[in-house]
Design an enzyme around this catalytic site. Structure first.
Site, PDB file in Angstrom:
ATOM      1  N   GLU A 191     -19.989  58.892  26.494  1.00 36.30           N
ATOM      2  CA  GLU A 191     -18.712  58.254  26.801  1.00 36.30           C
ATOM      3  C   GLU A 191     -17.889  59.086  27.770  1.00 36.30           C
ATOM      4  O   GLU A 191     -17.933  60.318  27.745  1.00 36.30           O
ATOM      5  CB  GLU A 191     -17.874  58.148  25.527  1.00 36.30           C
ATOM      6  CG  GLU A 191     -18.509  57.319  24.474  1.00 36.30           C
ATOM      7  CD  GLU A 191     -17.667  57.319  23.211  1.00 36.30           C
ATOM      8  OE1 GLU A 191     -18.162  56.812  22.213  1.00 36.30           O
ATOM      9  OE2 GLU A 191     -16.538  57.836  23.227  1.00 36.30           O
TER      10      GLU A 191
ATOM     11  N   CYS B 110     -11.680  62.458  30.812  1.00 33.90           N
ATOM     12  CA  CYS B 110     -12.233  63.149  29.645  1.00 33.90           C
ATOM     13  C   CYS B 110     -13.753  63.008  29.686  1.00 33.90           C
ATOM     14  O   CYS B 110     -14.292  61.909  29.658  1.00 33.90           O
ATOM     15  CB  CYS B 110     -11.641  62.508  28.396  1.00 33.90           C
ATOM     16  SG  CYS B 110     -12.264  63.196  26.880  1.00 33.90           S
TER      17      CYS B 110
ATOM     18  N   CYS C 218     -23.592  66.257  18.866  1.00 36.02           N
ATOM     19  CA  CYS C 218     -23.007  67.593  18.745  1.00 36.02           C
ATOM     20  C   CYS C 218     -23.582  68.276  17.521  1.00 36.02           C
ATOM     21  O   CYS C 218     -23.796  67.655  16.494  1.00 36.02           O
ATOM     22  CB  CYS C 218     -21.487  67.487  18.620  1.00 36.02           C
ATOM     23  SG  CYS C 218     -20.656  69.079  18.601  1.00 36.02           S
TER      24      CYS C 218
ATOM     25  N   CYS D 131     -18.425  68.547  12.694  1.00 38.88           N
ATOM     26  CA  CYS D 131     -17.116  68.464  12.048  1.00 38.88           C
ATOM     27  C   CYS D 131     -17.033  67.201  11.174  1.00 38.88           C
ATOM     28  O   CYS D 131     -17.509  66.134  11.564  1.00 38.88           O
ATOM     29  CB  CYS D 131     -16.016  68.443  13.100  1.00 38.88           C
ATOM     30  SG  CYS D 131     -16.026  69.916  14.128  1.00 38.88           S
TER      31      CYS D 131
ATOM     32  N   CYS E 160     -15.370  63.923  12.618  1.00 41.64           N
ATOM     33  CA  CYS E 160     -15.704  63.506  13.979  1.00 41.64           C
ATOM     34  C   CYS E 160     -16.890  62.554  14.009  1.00 41.64           C
ATOM     35  O   CYS E 160     -17.943  62.833  13.435  1.00 41.64           O
ATOM     36  CB  CYS E 160     -16.009  64.744  14.822  1.00 41.64           C
ATOM     37  SG  CYS E 160     -16.571  64.343  16.476  1.00 41.64           S
TER      38      CYS E 160
ATOM     39  N   CYS F   3     -13.164  60.587  20.446  1.00 37.19           N
ATOM     40  CA  CYS F   3     -14.504  61.159  20.319  1.00 37.19           C
ATOM     41  C   CYS F   3     -15.581  60.282  19.658  1.00 37.19           C
ATOM     42  O   CYS F   3     -15.608  60.109  18.460  1.00 37.19           O
ATOM     43  CB  CYS F   3     -14.299  62.395  19.442  1.00 37.19           C
ATOM     44  SG  CYS F   3     -15.203  63.801  19.948  1.00 37.19           S
TER      45      CYS F   3
HETATM   46  N1  SAH Z   1     -16.256  69.730  20.818  1.00 41.30           N
HETATM   47  C1  SAH Z   1     -15.040  70.038  21.460  1.00 41.30           C
HETATM   48  C2  SAH Z   1     -14.607  69.002  22.468  1.00 41.30           C
HETATM   49  C3  SAH Z   1     -14.818  67.559  22.089  1.00 41.30           C
HETATM   50  S1  SAH Z   1     -13.949  66.935  20.682  1.00 41.30           S
HETATM   51  C4  SAH Z   1     -13.941  70.275  20.449  1.00 41.30           C
HETATM   52  O1  SAH Z   1     -14.141  70.004  19.264  1.00 41.30           O
HETATM   53  O2  SAH Z   1     -12.901  70.770  20.848  1.00 41.30           O
HETATM   54  C5  SAH Z   1     -12.369  66.611  21.403  1.00 41.30           C
HETATM   55  C6  SAH Z   1     -11.246  66.467  20.404  1.00 41.30           C
HETATM   56  O3  SAH Z   1     -11.314  65.202  19.718  1.00 41.30           O
HETATM   57  C7  SAH Z   1     -11.247  67.550  19.339  1.00 41.30           C
HETATM   58  O4  SAH Z   1     -10.010  68.225  19.310  1.00 41.30           O
HETATM   59  C8  SAH Z   1     -11.492  66.746  18.085  1.00 41.30           C
HETATM   60  O5  SAH Z   1     -10.920  67.362  17.009  1.00 41.30           O
HETATM   61  C9  SAH Z   1     -10.875  65.393  18.415  1.00 41.30           C
HETATM   62  N2  SAH Z   1     -11.291  64.328  17.470  1.00 41.30           N
HETATM   63  C10 SAH Z   1     -12.474  64.174  16.862  1.00 41.30           C
HETATM   64  N3  SAH Z   1     -12.464  63.093  16.020  1.00 41.30           N
HETATM   65  C11 SAH Z   1     -11.216  62.553  16.108  1.00 41.30           C
HETATM   66  C12 SAH Z   1     -10.566  61.438  15.488  1.00 41.30           C
HETATM   67  N4  SAH Z   1     -11.194  60.661  14.615  1.00 41.30           N
HETATM   68  N5  SAH Z   1      -9.266  61.188  15.793  1.00 41.30           N
HETATM   69  C13 SAH Z   1      -8.619  61.965  16.693  1.00 41.30           C
HETATM   70  N6  SAH Z   1      -9.178  63.021  17.331  1.00 41.30           N
HETATM   71  C14 SAH Z   1     -10.468  63.332  17.019  1.00 41.30           C
HETATM   72 FE1  SF4 Z   2     -18.502  68.489  17.988  1.00 41.50          FE
HETATM   73 FE2  SF4 Z   2     -16.840  66.537  17.287  1.00 41.50          FE
HETATM   74 FE3  SF4 Z   2     -16.568  68.954  16.207  1.00 41.50          FE
HETATM   75 FE4  SF4 Z   2     -15.933  68.587  18.795  1.00 41.50          FE
HETATM   76  S1  SF4 Z   2     -14.916  67.659  17.041  1.00 41.50           S
HETATM   77  S2  SF4 Z   2     -17.141  70.248  17.895  1.00 41.50           S
HETATM   78  S3  SF4 Z   2     -17.480  67.040  19.345  1.00 41.50           S
HETATM   79  S4  SF4 Z   2     -18.346  67.594  15.947  1.00 41.50           S
END
Ligand code: SAH
Ligand code: SF4
Length: 354
Positions: free
Chosen positions: A87, A113, A120, A124, A127, A344
């Protein structure tokens, strides 16, 4: 399989193509004129065009889906040569504005973005990208082409200033070499001419890689996805915290070369009843003491199947007020493009579910 043209720096390309000055011409066609075939490159001899066409592709990504959000954001789903998808989101940060006489006061401000991996490894809990597991790293060319495709599709002039954030799918520091090379191509005057101070790498906190990136002294901005101030909680949300705890991240950030006019951004995804308490705000303030930091509070964006909830506005404001009144810069961000699930990994999941 053909090589992806966007995989190579100008320097590399000039060693691959004879005579070397052709590399700059080809770059100009690709990055400034958005050529999608070598046949368009009219100042190249026909024989060379045919040779290049046999060896390279200019278009490694296929546009599968475009979704427009009410706030002006536009989200893309691109297919890679092996069928995986990533994406990209074009965020409209400020509308185009006009003077009373109809002349342009300022152009639209865009941030793009970009994704760095398919899936990944970090995993997390909140995510969606993590849910599908990790497939592979993106190549430099696949990263560079994301921006190229979006600029072309929106008729954004080649020399228009815009910002890049590595905040799409994947952990950019887990694909450091390819990401750094993409940063260089983006920054090259003959490439996209986007200065490194307009580019931001967002990381879940791979401290050792933050140190490594810092040593390169690229002038790039750093965003840390912190999300929690206790190691215990952070570990349950972000398993990477077992390898790199909060203190290790803070130490790495303190040693990172920051542009004198910039601040390190700390992303704090706020989840109702998980990390939205005032005690967390207090700890956060202490933790960031001595760092030129800016906190970004992000509303958790819920999706089907998650146990986490969106925080209340009241709690967000209270959290922010606590920090700002004590001198810490703090903004609240709605995930842009909420109505098209721009957070994300959400578009990709939607596609798969259909
Ligand atoms: N992996 C890197 C960059 C990609 S994620 C990182 O984690 O920083 C980019 C951002 O999207 C991160 O700050 C993550 O916490 C956020 N994100 C992930 N899932 C989300 C959700 N459901 N709602 C809002 N932000 C989210
Ligand atoms: Fe990976 Fe999603 Fe965690 Fe960013 S927020 S490090 S994309 S699992």
């Amino acid at each position: 399989m053909k090589k992806i043209l966007q995989n190579y720096t100008k320097q590399e390309l000039s060693t691959m193509i004879k005579p070397a000055f052709r590399a700059k011409q080809i770059w100009n066609w690709s990055y400034h004129k958005y050529a999608s075939s070598f046949d368009e490159m009219l100042n190249l001899p026909k024989a060379l065009r045919a040779e290049l066409d046999a060896e390279f592709t200019l278009t490694p990504l296929k546009m599968l889906l475009v979704q427009d959000s009410r706030d002006g954001s536009r989200k893309y789903l691109f297919e890679l040569h092996d069928g995986h998808t990533v994406e990209v989101v074009l965020l409209l940060m400020r509308d185009k504005e006009y003077h009373e006489d109809g002349s342009v006061k300022h152009q639209e401000r865009y941030t793009v973005c970009i994704s760095s991996q398919v899936g990944c490894k970090v995993g997390c809990a909140f995510c969606l990208t993590a849910k599908g597991g990790f497939m592979r790293n993106l190549t430099t060319g696949e990263i560079v082409a994301q921006l190229l495709m979006v600029k072309k599709d929106n008729n954004i002039e080649a020399n228009r200033r815009l910002n890049i954030v590595f905040m799409g799918m994947g952990e950019p520091l887990d694909n450091l070499d390819n990401v750094v090379k993409a940063v260089e191509i983006f920054a090259d005057e003959d490439g996209m001419a986007i200065a490194t101070h307009r580019q931001t790498i967002s990381t879940s906190g791979l401290s050792a890689k933050i140190t490594k990136l810092g040593a390169m002294d690229l002038g790039i901005n750093l965003a840390i996805s912190l999300h929690a101030v206790d190691d215990d909680l952070r570990q349950t949300l972000m398993p990477i915290n077992k390898a790199y705890n909060i203190q290790s991240i803070i130490d790495a950030v303190k040693a990172f070369p920051i542009n004198a006019r910039k601040r390190v951004m700390f992303e704090y995804l706020v989840i109702k009843d998980v990390n939205d308490q005032m005690s967390a705000a207090k700890k956060l303030l202490k933790l960031l003491d001595g760092i030129k930091a800016k906190v970004n509070l992000i509303y958790f964006n819920p999706y089907g199947g998650t146990e986490f909830k969106r925080p209340q506005e009241r709690d967000m404001l209270r959290f922010q007020e606590y920090l700002t009144s004590r001198g810490l810069h703090c903004t609240i961000r709605e995930s842009k493009g909420l109505d098209i699930s721009a957070a994300c990994g959400q578009l990709r999941e939607q596609e798969k579910g259909e």
